[in-house]
Design a protein around this motif. Sequence first.
Motif, mmCIF file in Angstrom:
data_model
loop_
_atom_site.group_PDB
_atom_site.id
_atom_site.type_symbol
_atom_site.label_atom_id
_atom_site.label_comp_id
_atom_site.label_asym_id
_atom_site.label_seq_id
_atom_site.Cartn_x
_atom_site.Cartn_y
_atom_site.Cartn_z
ATOM 1 N N LEU A 254 0.805 -1.220 0.000
ATOM 2 C CA LEU A 254 0.000 0.000 0.000
ATOM 3 C C LEU A 254 0.839 1.272 0.000
ATOM 4 C CD1 LEU A 254 -2.785 -1.003 2.559
ATOM 5 C CD2 LEU A 254 -2.895 -1.007 0.056
ATOM 6 N N ILE A 255 2.184 1.139 -0.093
ATOM 7 C CA ILE A 255 3.002 2.361 -0.056
ATOM 8 C C ILE A 255 3.795 2.495 -1.366
ATOM 9 C CG2 ILE A 255 4.813 3.603 1.179
ATOM 10 C CD1 ILE A 255 3.867 2.410 3.725
ATOM 11 N N SER A 256 4.981 1.897 -1.440
ATOM 12 C CA SER A 256 5.825 2.132 -2.625
ATOM 13 C C SER A 256 5.219 1.566 -3.909
ATOM 14 C CB SER A 256 7.228 1.574 -2.383
ATOM 15 O OG SER A 256 7.183 0.203 -2.057
ATOM 16 N N PRO A 257 4.696 0.322 -3.957
ATOM 17 C CA PRO A 257 4.088 -0.134 -5.218
ATOM 18 C C PRO A 257 2.871 0.690 -5.615
ATOM 19 C CG PRO A 257 4.586 -2.003 -3.775
ATOM 20 C CD PRO A 257 4.742 -0.768 -2.954
ATOM 21 N N LYS A 258 2.027 1.018 -4.635
ATOM 22 C CA LYS A 258 0.818 1.786 -4.930
ATOM 23 C C LYS A 258 1.176 3.197 -5.400
ATOM 24 C CE LYS A 258 -3.559 3.169 -2.792
ATOM 25 N NZ LYS A 258 -4.386 3.103 -1.567
ATOM 26 N N LEU A 259 2.195 3.798 -4.771
ATOM 27 C CA LEU A 259 2.611 5.144 -5.170
ATOM 28 C C LEU A 259 3.176 5.139 -6.587
ATOM 29 C CD1 LEU A 259 3.196 8.112 -4.520
ATOM 30 C CD2 LEU A 259 5.380 7.378 -3.522
ATOM 31 N N ALA A 260 3.986 4.115 -6.913
ATOM 32 C CA ALA A 260 4.581 4.050 -8.254
ATOM 33 C C ALA A 260 3.506 3.937 -9.322
ATOM 34 C CB ALA A 260 5.543 2.874 -8.331
ATOM 35 N N VAL A 261 2.457 3.154 -9.042
ATOM 36 C CA VAL A 261 1.363 3.013 -10.014
ATOM 37 C C VAL A 261 0.520 4.281 -10.062
ATOM 38 C CG1 VAL A 261 -0.701 1.678 -10.585
ATOM 39 C CG2 VAL A 261 1.339 0.518 -9.730
ATOM 40 N N ALA A 262 0.304 4.923 -8.901
ATOM 41 C CA ALA A 262 -0.546 6.117 -8.850
ATOM 42 C C ALA A 262 0.050 7.281 -9.631
ATOM 43 C CB ALA A 262 -0.765 6.524 -7.394
ATOM 44 N N MET A 263 1.379 7.352 -9.730
ATOM 45 C CA MET A 263 2.013 8.471 -10.436
ATOM 46 C C MET A 263 1.706 8.462 -11.928
ATOM 47 S SD MET A 263 3.328 10.376 -8.247
ATOM 48 C CE MET A 263 4.037 11.479 -9.440
ATOM 49 N N GLU A 264 1.213 7.357 -12.449
ATOM 50 C CA GLU A 264 0.883 7.303 -13.874
ATOM 51 C C GLU A 264 -0.316 8.178 -14.200
ATOM 52 O OE1 GLU A 264 -0.012 3.979 -17.362
ATOM 53 O OE2 GLU A 264 0.045 3.400 -15.243
ATOM 54 N N SER A 265 -1.296 8.239 -13.275
ATOM 55 C CA SER A 265 -2.529 8.989 -13.538
ATOM 56 C C SER A 265 -2.649 10.250 -12.704
ATOM 57 C CB SER A 265 -3.739 8.084 -13.279
ATOM 58 O OG SER A 265 -3.715 7.595 -11.938
ATOM 59 N N ASN A 266 -1.723 10.521 -11.792
ATOM 60 C CA ASN A 266 -1.809 11.714 -10.956
ATOM 61 C C ASN A 266 -1.511 12.951 -11.792
ATOM 62 O OD1 ASN A 266 -0.656 13.834 -8.969
ATOM 63 N ND2 ASN A 266 -1.647 12.327 -7.641
ATOM 64 N N THR A 267 -2.317 14.000 -11.580
ATOM 65 C CA THR A 267 -2.169 15.222 -12.384
ATOM 66 C C THR A 267 -1.872 16.450 -11.546
ATOM 67 O OG1 THR A 267 -4.561 15.590 -12.284
ATOM 68 C CG2 THR A 267 -3.709 14.341 -14.173
ATOM 69 N N HIS A 268 -1.608 16.291 -10.244
ATOM 70 C CA HIS A 268 -1.407 17.457 -9.387
ATOM 71 C C HIS A 268 -0.050 17.464 -8.678
ATOM 72 C CE1 HIS A 268 -5.845 17.325 -9.795
ATOM 73 N NE2 HIS A 268 -5.721 18.648 -9.794
ATOM 74 N N ILE A 269 0.538 16.334 -8.441
ATOM 75 C CA ILE A 269 1.833 16.305 -7.745
ATOM 76 C C ILE A 269 2.907 16.860 -8.681
ATOM 77 C CG2 ILE A 269 3.614 14.837 -6.735
ATOM 78 C CD1 ILE A 269 1.463 12.971 -5.769
ATOM 79 N N GLU A 270 3.572 17.923 -8.227
ATOM 80 C CA GLU A 270 4.640 18.546 -9.009
ATOM 81 C C GLU A 270 6.025 18.192 -8.474
ATOM 82 O OE1 GLU A 270 3.970 22.706 -9.125
ATOM 83 O OE2 GLU A 270 2.078 22.559 -10.239
ATOM 84 N N GLN A 271 6.111 17.837 -7.187
ATOM 85 C CA GLN A 271 7.398 17.477 -6.590
ATOM 86 C C GLN A 271 7.246 16.135 -5.883
ATOM 87 O OE1 GLN A 271 9.276 20.537 -4.223
ATOM 88 N NE2 GLN A 271 8.300 22.178 -5.406
ATOM 89 N N LEU A 272 8.028 15.150 -6.351
ATOM 90 C CA LEU A 272 8.044 13.828 -5.733
ATOM 91 C C LEU A 272 9.434 13.623 -5.145
ATOM 92 C CD1 LEU A 272 6.613 11.156 -5.173
ATOM 93 C CD2 LEU A 272 7.433 10.321 -7.388
ATOM 94 N N LEU A 273 9.535 13.772 -3.812
ATOM 95 C CA LEU A 273 10.823 13.724 -3.125
ATOM 96 C C LEU A 273 10.934 12.393 -2.395
ATOM 97 C CD1 LEU A 273 10.789 17.368 -1.685
ATOM 98 C CD2 LEU A 273 11.563 16.566 -3.922
#
Length: 736
Positions: A254-273
């Motif tokens: 629910l953290i790193s795999p989910k985040l990696a997949v979510a970045m494909e459709s996310n349209t608001h995050i400008e900085q991923l640190l």
Amino acid sequence: MEAKIDAVLSKMEIAAEKVELYCNSKVKLPMAELDYLKTLEDARDFMTMMVTKTSDNRQQLADIFGGDCSRIARIRTVLDGVVLSDMNCNDQRVRTCTEACATIEKVLEDMGLGWCLKKACDEQKANLGRRRSSVDREALLAASQAAQAAAQAAEALETEEVPTAPVAEEPPAKASKAADLWAQSFDEDFVKRVLACTEATELHSLEKEALASKSSKTGNWMIWMVHRAHLDDPTLVKFDFTNLKMPEGSVEPLISPKLAVAMESNTHIEQLLMGCTNLQDPEAAILAVSLRSNSSLKVLNIDTNAIQPLTLESIAKGTSVNQALQELRCNNTANGRLVTEAFLHALKSNPMMCKLGYPVTDPYFRGEIDKQLTRNNDAARKRRLEEKRRREAEGDTTSPTSQAGYPAVKASPKAANWPPKLSEAEDKEVKEKAEREKTEKEKAEKEQAEKERAEKEKEEKEKAEREKAETEKAEREKAEREKAEQEKAEQEKAEQEKAEKEKAEKERAEKERAEKEMEERAAKEMEEKERAEKEQAEKEKVEQERAAREQEEKEKAEKEQEKIGKVAAETDKTQIESSDIAKAAPQSIESFLREPLDALPGMVDASGAESGFRGYLYKKSPSARFMKSWDWRFFVVQGQRLVWWRRDHDVPKSAADLAQSDPSGCKGFINFAVSRARVVPDDKNPAVFALEAVDGAWKDGSLKDMSDAQRTFEFDCTDSAHTREEWMAALRALQT
């Protein structure tokens, strides 16, 4: 060798099966393709090594790939049967492995194994569906089904309503220590409530609880943040997990795999640190695929994470497709030439990327990357200037929330109920605060406008003064330049006149010198002509005198010859009489001793010498250093001496001059009155005779040059007017 290629083939077939099995999985497909590409690299290296090593003798290559040609047929079947995703379909390892396989096939065909190769390829293609690899296919299918079931359960859990009271359930047993530690960092009830939210606005009610448990229950806050990214929360612009250790994907999906997949459709995050967050290679590979579709991410930081070179290369390729990313940092991860080339290609393909944090040690790539970053930064500066001019033209003085070239973030309709409504007092306080801020802002803007106007007036005044000073300076420089040009023209004119005057004077001087030389040459020619005529006259006179003298000498020589003949006859007569007397009466020893020494045969006695006998003779030179060993000299028998000159015309005319002790012009003499001499004829040469001192050396005063005191004088009568006998008779006539 055979065991090595068999192991490579087994790994290749297993990797191909995994690619086929995970073709619909966004999480597992990237890693399966990377494993497959690694096996292609091993097979390519082995085939290239065999072609190079067996260039002279192909027998070893035939032993490995020949026979039934099953090995090369298996490689060809795998290459033709695997279809890669768009991210890896153009990978160079596929192309190079295919080329190496084609080279092996060509060699086998040249060796006459073409039919066996074709048959083996047909068999491998026919058995492709039935052939079982060393991987347990059923286990893989079961794992795939389990993964699908887990995904469906997660979706059902998300759609399930939140219960009014928390249900106490026993947490599932963890299989590892890492799982046990992670289970202590989150609350199951909180996680269920987070996953139950289907709208981003619903997550805002859990913000205070998530922030409160961030220090003690880090997992709660992480899962809440990742779910916000999953739901594309419009208020989530900066996603920062820096220095927070995430669990591995196998422990918590629910953290790193989910985040990696979510970045494909996310349209608001400008900085991923994600610096130093324990991001693993599988999740990074998924993130590389997501970057291709993401259009809002501008800053990505994955420093100090366990990422392999192949995965980092995939991320670089993803950024080349992504045209929004402006900054990428991946220090302390992995490096290599292929990774560096991929980043250079990404900078060229994505002109928006202006910052790259990646260690480059190769000087060439360092220079190329620096140049490309400079170009991208120049392009970004131009975009900012264009955006500023556009806003000024539209009358908009407020700064946009996003950089030039990107639209400002707009809230989605889902966020209409956020933030929650306030009470009247709070609303009044907020309004007063807003009015106060507005008043202060207007005042500040007014002061700023006045300040800008004053600065602008000051700048305009300074600009006018500067322009005036520059104009005056330009006019002054122009006047000075014109004056300098005028002076230069006058100076050039004066120099030209001076040069013309000097040229005229030089021409006149040359003309006068030429006339003078001509006159001198004419005078000189006249003098030479007169001197030549005078010399010719003198020469004719000398010739006449010499002819007369020769005639006179000839007559005189004839007279002397007659006289010498008479003397010789008398001498012979005397010698005959003496010999007769000697025969008649033998000479005793006492009479011989009483006989004077100068009466010896051949001895020269100057007492009875007659002067006047003369003529030319060759005289031998006293030293071999002279070029000529014999000298042609004119000899004169004068009184008691034999004197010689260089030529006959050098002989003095008067008898008084001849009688001097050292006649003028003579080259030498022999005084017989001082030293007695003997005439000795040469037995070998009938024309040569010699004069030698009887005492063994010539006495002082007998020679002109006394350095020849030990010398014997030799004479040659060749070409002389007199014979040797005549000369010897003339000299012997001096004997008593």
